[in-house]
Design a protein around this motif. Sequence first.
Motif: not given
Length: 336
Positions: A238-251, A291-303
């Motif tokens: 579907r190309g369904m975009v997710l709003d991901v909140c890495v540090l919130s999920n950890v907290r 964003h630093a947390a997401a990059r540590s997991l391999g996320a690409d900033p442009r993507a």
Amino acid sequence: MSDTRDAGYPKIELHVHLEGAVSPAALLAAARRNGFALPVATVEQLAEFMRFRDFDHFIEAWFATTPALQTEQDYRELVVDYARRAQAQGAVYLEAIFSPTDKLTEQGIDLETVFTGFTDGVQAAREEVGIEVRLTPDITRGVDLDVAIATAEHAVRYKDRGIVALGLGGLEAQFPPEPYAPAFAIARAGGLGSVPHAGEVAGPASIRGALDTLAPDRIRHGVRAVEDPGLLRELADRGMVLDVCVLSNVRLGVVEAVTAHQLPALLAAGVPCTVNTDDPTFFACDLASEHAAARSLGADPRALFDAGVAGALCDAATKERLRALAVVHDWSGAGA
């Protein structure tokens, strides 16, 4: 759109609760204006009191502090203040959440006051900060359907003042999305999008319920889709975009640590994801640390930026300006 060369790379944030982003200084000022008794007396004490310890304390701190925000001025300033802080960390576009049903049912503040104040903030953020903000009011799970419907009707009424979608937040595990379908039908008929929280605390069934009954344009969180391979494929298809909140999920204990987060699995499955702060004051995070947390997991900033453009519910002209900004930006060092 503002220049972001001094703030790293450009970022789009689609999931921040404005009440959860209020600065302690602004909250203390509002409390003094409104005669609201906070549990502590100084900015430093308030910052410490609001800092996340566990879920029960989060709820306690939320209801002991955020009701200090009561007037159109409070809501307008809340939008502008967060827009300024987010822009300083590279944000070029925001879709922000506010919770009108809490104010109506818990504080007796009429919806007109709430919607007017927050939408005034959209215009003020454009004029004073130079950033585009759009708003997505949440229905809080557990409210009566008539309250949800009134919220949807107000959201439609304020569509030309910055409201772009209707959301659904609150206690996901206790209150499934299906009963709120009539309110979302009103929003959709009025030209608004649908952005429910799902798949954060509750599992894939919560996401499925939202998909089947609320016609979502995005899913807020959605990280537990990884538990259902078929659902994961459907979100990707579907190309369904997710709003991901890495540090919130950890907290909040959705995952045990950043290294255990579902973001790599979501990206590997082809699900477009944005990265967001959720409730930054309470969770002691900001856009840069998320964003630093997401990059540590391999996320690409442009993507991440491209997913933000895809998921944004703004007008076509604003989307085009965002796409143009991505084209001219030098992303070569953004993943560092």
